[in-house]
Design an enzyme around this catalytic site. Sequence first.
Site, PDB file in Angstrom:
ATOM      1  N   HIS A  19      52.818  41.874  71.868  1.00 13.87           N
ATOM      2  CA  HIS A  19      52.212  42.581  70.741  1.00 13.87           C
ATOM      3  C   HIS A  19      51.229  43.598  71.295  1.00 13.87           C
ATOM      4  O   HIS A  19      50.417  43.264  72.165  1.00 13.87           O
ATOM      5  CB  HIS A  19      51.511  41.578  69.827  1.00 13.87           C
ATOM      6  CG  HIS A  19      51.060  42.161  68.527  1.00 13.87           C
ATOM      7  ND1 HIS A  19      50.059  43.091  68.441  1.00 13.87           N
ATOM      8  CD2 HIS A  19      51.483  41.947  67.256  1.00 13.87           C
ATOM      9  CE1 HIS A  19      49.893  43.429  67.166  1.00 13.87           C
ATOM     10  NE2 HIS A  19      50.746  42.745  66.434  1.00 13.87           N
TER      11      HIS A  19
ATOM     12  N   ARG B 239      46.878  49.046  61.808  1.00 16.32           N
ATOM     13  CA  ARG B 239      47.469  50.361  62.082  1.00 16.32           C
ATOM     14  C   ARG B 239      48.223  50.860  60.859  1.00 16.32           C
ATOM     15  O   ARG B 239      48.233  52.049  60.565  1.00 16.32           O
ATOM     16  CB  ARG B 239      48.369  50.281  63.316  1.00 16.32           C
ATOM     17  CG  ARG B 239      47.566  50.271  64.611  1.00 16.32           C
ATOM     18  CD  ARG B 239      48.426  50.061  65.846  1.00 16.32           C
ATOM     19  NE  ARG B 239      48.820  48.667  66.002  1.00 16.32           N
ATOM     20  CZ  ARG B 239      50.036  48.265  66.305  1.00 16.32           C
ATOM     21  NH1 ARG B 239      51.003  49.135  66.492  1.00 16.32           N
ATOM     22  NH2 ARG B 239      50.294  46.972  66.429  1.00 16.32           N
TER      23      ARG B 239
END
Lengths: 540, 217
Positions: free
Chosen positions: A318, A338
Site C-alpha cells: 500500500h 487521496r
Amino acid sequence: MTTETSSLSNPYDHLPSFDPEDPPPVASPEREELLRRYYPDYRPDRKTTLRVGPNKGEVIPDEIASILESRSLLGSTAMPPLPGVPDTEVDLLVIGGGGAGIMASIFAQQAGANVLLTTKLRVGDSNTVMAEGGIQVALGDDDSPVRHFKDAYRGGHFTGEPELLSVLVREGPDVIAWLVKKGVLFDRDPSGNLSLRKGGGTSRPRLISAKDYTGLEIVRVLKEDLMNSGVSIWEFSPAVELLQGPEGSCAGAILRDVDNGTLKWVKANAVLLATGGTGRLHIGDFATSNHFGATGDGLVMAYRMGAKLLNMESFQYHPTGVIYPSEMAGMLITEAVRGAGARMFNRSGKRFVPELETRDVVAAAIIRECEEGRGVRTPSGHHGVYLDLTSIDREMGEGTVERRFPNIVKLMGKHQVDCTKQPILVYPTLHYQNGGIASDTAGHTSIPGLYVAGEVSGGVHGKNRLMGNSLLEVFVYGRRVGLISADEARNRKPFSWHEVSLGHVERFHRELDREFPGTPLSEAPVLFPDYRKHSHHASS
Amino acid sequence: MIQVWINGKEWQVPEGLTMIQAMWHTGHEVIHGIGCLGGVCGACAAVYRMPGNFHLYNALACQTLVKEGMAFSLIASYPTQRAHYDIETIPDAKEGLFELYPESATCRNCNACTEVCPQGIDVRTSVWQAAFGDFKGVAETTMSCVMCGLCVSRCIAEMAPHEIALYARRAYGSRELPFPENLRQRIEAVESGSFDKELERLAQLSPDQLKTECGVK
C-alpha cells in the site's frame, strides 16, 4: 538508538514549500517500466524458485517460499499417531475469525450445519477490523456492477478471474443490504442514501464507508451476532495441520491450544480456510499494516495437502504507510484521503505521481523517489515522501479531515503529528496478499472438502487489488462459501475416523528430503511473528 | 535507556517504544493482549501509573509510548455480560435496551468511564443518551469505540457501557434509519436481472477481448 535519533534532525524541522502544480501523468509504456523497475513483485531480488509442491517451478518471494517449503510443527519426519477418536466432529470447521470466517460461520449455522469456528487470537482479530477506507459497491446512478467489474479487471492488470469478479460485483449490493439490516452504520448523504466516495483506479465514486472505522464498525456488529449464533467458538486455538480423508480429500484439522499446548483433533466434513494474509512475514523487510496474526498459516497447510496456489508472487504494498515516527511504522493511512484530495510531495515539494493512480503505480513511484534521492530521510535512516491532508480542508472546508478521518487524526495525534496542519511521512507498507489458494466461485479448492474465502484465496483481484474490493470479497465470499460448504458438508458421503490420516504431511516431508537433503528447513505454520529475536522489526 | 515496570517488574528499555514494543524488547511473549497493532481492535487495554502521581491512567498498549518511571500492566480481557438478541426482530428497540441491559438506567454520574476511555469517548454521555432513547446520539458519541472494555473496569454501577452503546448503534442503524434508497434500487435492478446478460457476456470473452472491453476508464 537514542544518540542516533538525536544526531539527526526531525523531518518536520525543514518542510519544503509544497508546489500545487499537477504531477506528470503516467502513460502506458512508462507505467510498465515504472512497475518493472521499482515495484517489489517485479524485481528479481529476494525471490526463490519453488522446488516442492503443486507450484513447483514458480518464482515467489523468499519469505513465502520459506513457509511453503517447510516442515510440520508436529514433527520433522513422522507424524504423531491419531488418537482413537477425534476430540470433536462437525459438519463445517471454519479456520480463522476475521470477516470471512465470521460471515461463513453465521450463514452456515443458519443453514443448519453444525459449525466450529477456530481462531488464533480472538474472534475479530484480523485485517478486516483494520479496514479504514471502505467497501466498493456500485450504487451510483451512472454506475453499475458491470462498470465495477471492468474497473476491477483493469485495476488488476487484466489478470483477475472474470467469473470470480462477476460474482463479487453481482452479489455486492445484497450483502451490503444484509449488513445495513444488522445495524452497520455506513455514512449517509443528506437524502439518506449511502454516501459514495472515490477510490484509486475506479471510474466512478463507489466506496461506502463508516468514517475511517469501516472494518471496526462491521466487525463489532458481526462479532456480536456470531457470539449469539450458536456456532462453537474456540479462540487462541490455531490450526497447525489439516487432516486427510478418503481419496485425498480434506477431513478436518489439528488445532493447538496456545495456552496449554494441547492438540485438538477435529473431524469435519468440510474445512473452510479463512486464515487471511501474510503481512507479518515482512516480505522484503517491508513494514506491514497487517494485524499480529497475518502469517499465512492457511497457505502452508493447504500447500502440504496439494492445493494449487495462484499469483503467489503478487502482493500489495500500500503506497501510504506511516514511516515516521518510527514506532508507528507500517500503519496505514487510507487511500480515501487521496480520494478526498490529499496530495503527495517529494523532498523538494514537487508532486511526482497522480495520487489516484492504481496502488502499485503509486507505491512504485514513491519507491522511485526515495531510491533516486528525492525522499525525505527519517532519523532512523529510512526514507519517505510527504502525504499532505491539509489540501482536503482547503478544498472541502475546514474540519473535513477531522470529520471524515477521525481515526487517523486521533492516532497521529497520539504521536505528536497534527495531520490537519502537518504532512504525514509515508512509504509503501506490505498490505495485502493478492494471490492465494486457487478456487472456483463456490470456494472449492483443488482438494475435495477444502474451501477458501477472503484474503487467503487468490484470483479475484489478479495481480493488483483496488481499494474496497477486498472487504467486499470477504463478505460476498464469506457468506457464499459458508452456505455452499455447509450444504456440501451435510451431504458428504460418510467416512470413518480410521480413514483419516496425516499421510499428506509425511509425503510432503519425503519430497522435501529428496529436494533438500541435509538442508535445515524452517517449521510452519509460523502462527505468531517473533519480534523478541528480530529487534529490527520491533517497530513494524 | 529508561526505567519501566512491566507487570510489576523493573526493566530498562530504550525510549521511543510503545508498551507492546517494550514488552517484546524485554523478551515477553505477548499473545493475550495483542491484536491489530493499529489501535482499532481493543485487545491491548492497559493500566499505568507515573511516579509521584496518584492518578491511574489507561491506554491502548500498541499506541502508547513508554516514559521514564512508567509502571504498566495489560488487561487482556475484562469479563462482561453480553446480551442475546436479534436486532431485526426485537419488538420495541427502545424498550429492548432496558430488557437486555436493565442496569443501563442506573448510571450514578461518577464519570469514571469517560475518564478511563483510551479513545477519548464521552462514555457517560453515551450511557445517558442510550437511557433516554437517543440512539442517534449514542452512534455519534461512540463511533470510535474499540470495545476494549476499560469502561467496564471502572463502572460503579457495574454496567458495560461499550455493549450498551453497541446495542444502541445497531438499533439506530437497523430500526430507526430508513433503508438507503440507492441501495434498494440497485438491489431491485440486480434481482430483476438487469446486469446478468452483460456480466455473462464479459465472463465468456477471451482474455484479449476482455482486455479491450475493460481497457478504458
